[in-house]
Design an enzyme around this catalytic site. Structure first.
Site, short mmCIF file in Angstrom:
data_model
loop_
_atom_site.label_atom_id
_atom_site.label_comp_id
_atom_site.label_asym_id
_atom_site.label_seq_id
_atom_site.Cartn_x
_atom_site.Cartn_y
_atom_site.Cartn_z
N GLY A 177 43.02 36.00 12.97
CA GLY A 177 42.86 35.68 14.58
C GLY A 177 42.59 37.18 15.04
N SER A 194 45.11 42.42 20.60
CA SER A 194 45.32 41.04 20.11
C SER A 194 46.66 40.86 19.43
CB SER A 194 44.10 40.56 19.34
OG SER A 194 43.94 41.16 18.11
N ILE A 195 47.22 39.88 19.59
CA ILE A 195 48.53 39.76 19.11
C ILE A 195 48.64 39.89 17.40
CG2 ILE A 195 50.61 38.14 18.43
CD1 ILE A 195 50.25 37.21 21.17
N ASP A 214 35.96 31.58 10.98
CA ASP A 214 35.65 30.60 12.01
C ASP A 214 36.27 29.32 11.45
OD1 ASP A 214 35.02 29.01 13.93
OD2 ASP A 214 32.85 29.90 14.17
N VAL A 215 37.29 28.93 12.11
CA VAL A 215 37.88 27.71 11.42
C VAL A 215 37.00 26.35 11.76
CG1 VAL A 215 40.25 28.64 11.36
CG2 VAL A 215 39.45 27.30 13.38
N ILE A 220 45.27 31.95 16.34
CA ILE A 220 44.14 31.55 16.82
C ILE A 220 44.11 30.40 17.77
CG2 ILE A 220 41.93 30.27 16.05
CD1 ILE A 220 42.56 31.37 13.26
N TYR A 235 47.63 26.59 33.29
CA TYR A 235 47.25 26.85 31.52
C TYR A 235 46.73 25.51 31.00
CZ TYR A 235 48.98 28.14 26.85
OH TYR A 235 48.76 28.28 25.78
N LYS A 272 49.33 23.17 22.85
CA LYS A 272 50.69 24.08 22.16
C LYS A 272 51.74 23.19 21.99
CE LYS A 272 48.61 28.12 22.02
NZ LYS A 272 48.39 28.83 20.83
N ILE A 328 50.72 38.44 27.85
CA ILE A 328 50.11 39.63 27.95
C ILE A 328 48.62 39.62 27.87
CG2 ILE A 328 51.96 40.39 26.66
CD1 ILE A 328 50.10 40.60 24.23
N ALA A 387 41.88 36.32 24.47
CA ALA A 387 42.17 34.65 24.47
C ALA A 387 42.68 34.67 25.98
CB ALA A 387 43.19 34.30 23.37
#
Length: 257
Positions: free
Chosen positions: A17, A23-24, A67-68, A95, A158, A165, A194, A198
């Site tokens: 991802g 990005s994380i 790409d999942v 992701i 959110y 999530k 952060i 995304a």
């Protein structure tokens, strides 16, 4: 023995991802390499590669597309990583995605198709990853997914990603039980907000960050490096007694409500 407790030296990992250097997933990959791990990483497609490869190539990180939502690409990514590395000691899934029209609206207004796609990409792909990777973790290891505070409480704007999530965190708990006999530990890492590609899709994200900073006991936001540090620790032998947890790295915001 103790010298290996707080080290990633010699460990081999797959990190999914990376979107860019903010990005994380990239923060985790960069620190893992600095700590001596071998890493295979993924980005979404050719468009993403031009933003990612200039940062991964100097670190010696093998980069491929995944790409999942495309049949077979997740399987191919795992197969490539195993062929390149020989085994897997840790896997980091970073992701998350939902269609903008569903993400920016109320949950009650979300489309069935959009909700299903968000769950498939952001949640079920982690379960798929567990099935694919477990046979290649002969000595056990760690699997991490990224979540957020909005899974357990309402965070304005959110929206749809909150229930998604929440489902991901439940999947983490069930996977920890199902894979525990193989000595595979499974966690959800819950960073504070952060600015990433995304997160930029969330409406009024600047307000969300300002609210988090005002509530945080540490009176600040966390950094990409701090998220990577927690992730690295969970992949170390020192974390061998931990599994099935949602672990916060959010400057303490989660403790304030």
């Amino acid at each position: 023995m103790t010298s290996n407790l707080f080290s990633l030296a010699g460990k081999k990992g797959l990190i999914l991802g990376i979107a860019n250097d903010s990005s994380i997933a990239f923060g985790c990959a960069r620190l893992a390499r600095a700590m001596g791990a071998e890493v295979v990483a993924t980005c979404l497609n050719d468009k993403a590669r031009k933003f990612v490869e200039p940062h991964t190539q100097p670190l010696g990180i093998d980069l491929l597309h995944c790409d999942v939502e495309v049949e077979g690409q997740l399987q191919a990514a795992v197969a490539h990583a195993v062929e390149k590395l020989g085994r897997l000691d840790f896997v980091i899934h970073s992701i998350a995605w939902a269609p903008l029209q569903d993400l920016h609206g109320d949950v009650v207004d979300s489309s069935r198709e959009g909700f299903a796609r968000a769950v498939s990409v952001s949640c079920h792909s982690f379960a798929e990853l567990g099935k694919l990777c477990a046979p290649h973790m002969p000595d056990g290891g760690t699997m991490l997914a990224m979540t957020y505070l909005g899974s357990g409480e309402v965070v304005p704007n959110y929206g749809l990603m909150g229930p998604v999530k929440a489902a991901l965190e439940s999947v983490v708990r069930y996977m920890s039980m199902e894979l525990g006999s193989k000595n595979i530990r499974v966690h959800a890492v819950s960073p504070g907000p952060i600015l990433t590609r995304a997160s930029s899709g969330i409406a009024d994200f600047d307000t969300l960050m300002a609210t988090a900073q005002s509530k945080a006991p540490l009176q600040r936001l966390v950094s990409l490096e701090e998220i990577a540090q927690l992730s690295a620790f969970l992949c170390m032998n020192a974390a061998s007694g931990m599994t099935g947890q949602t672990i916060y790295v959010d400057a303490g915001v989660h403790a304030m409500d």
